[in-house]
Enzyme design. Structure first.
Site, PDB file in Angstrom:
ATOM      1  N   PHE A  18       0.806  -1.216   0.000  1.00  0.00           N
ATOM      2  CA  PHE A  18       0.000   0.000   0.000  1.00  0.00           C
ATOM      3  C   PHE A  18       0.843   1.272   0.000  1.00  0.00           C
ATOM      4  CE2 PHE A  18      -3.332  -2.950   1.400  1.00  0.00           C
ATOM      5  CZ  PHE A  18      -4.288  -2.630   0.446  1.00  0.00           C
ATOM      6  N   GLU A  19       1.992   1.243   0.643  1.00  0.00           N
ATOM      7  CA  GLU A  19       2.841   2.435   0.682  1.00  0.00           C
ATOM      8  C   GLU A  19       3.592   2.634  -0.632  1.00  0.00           C
ATOM      9  OE1 GLU A  19       3.070   4.853   2.853  1.00  0.00           O
ATOM     10  OE2 GLU A  19       1.806   3.948   4.388  1.00  0.00           O
TER      11      GLU A  19
END
Length: 98
Positions: A18-19
């Protein structure tokens, strides 16, 4: 199975997914960030400056150091036993919120 009190590899992979990885600084909602989402909001080294660059290996070490605090915060806030995936999700959420 209860959580160990440390994020699992699956949890770490989730955060990284997600990052996303960035070797150069970027704007993360008004705060400079680098690597896997390390920002100056963490008040932990390294200080993200415009000239900072990191490798994936450096970003992995920075993320591991950052997660120590988030794991500790989750352990302190949640008094009921957690399954590993629940602990991972809470650490991921805490990291995302900063």
């Amino acid at each position: 199975m209860p959580a160990t009190g440390h994020i699992s590899q699956r949890g770490l992979d989730l955060i990284k997914h997600f990052e996303g990885f960035r070797s150069e600084p970027y704007d993360d909602n008004g705060s400079p960030a680098i690597g896997w989402g390390h920002s100056n909001r963490s008040k932990k080294p390294p200080l993200v400056t415009p000239d900072l660059r990191v490798t994936r290996e450096e970003a992995d070490r920075i993320l591991a150091a950052d997660l120590v605090d988030y794991e500790s915060q989750v352990r302190a806030a949640i008094t009921t036993p957690l399954k590993q995936h629940q602990f991972d999700a809470l650490v991921s959420l805490a990291y995302n919120w900063g």
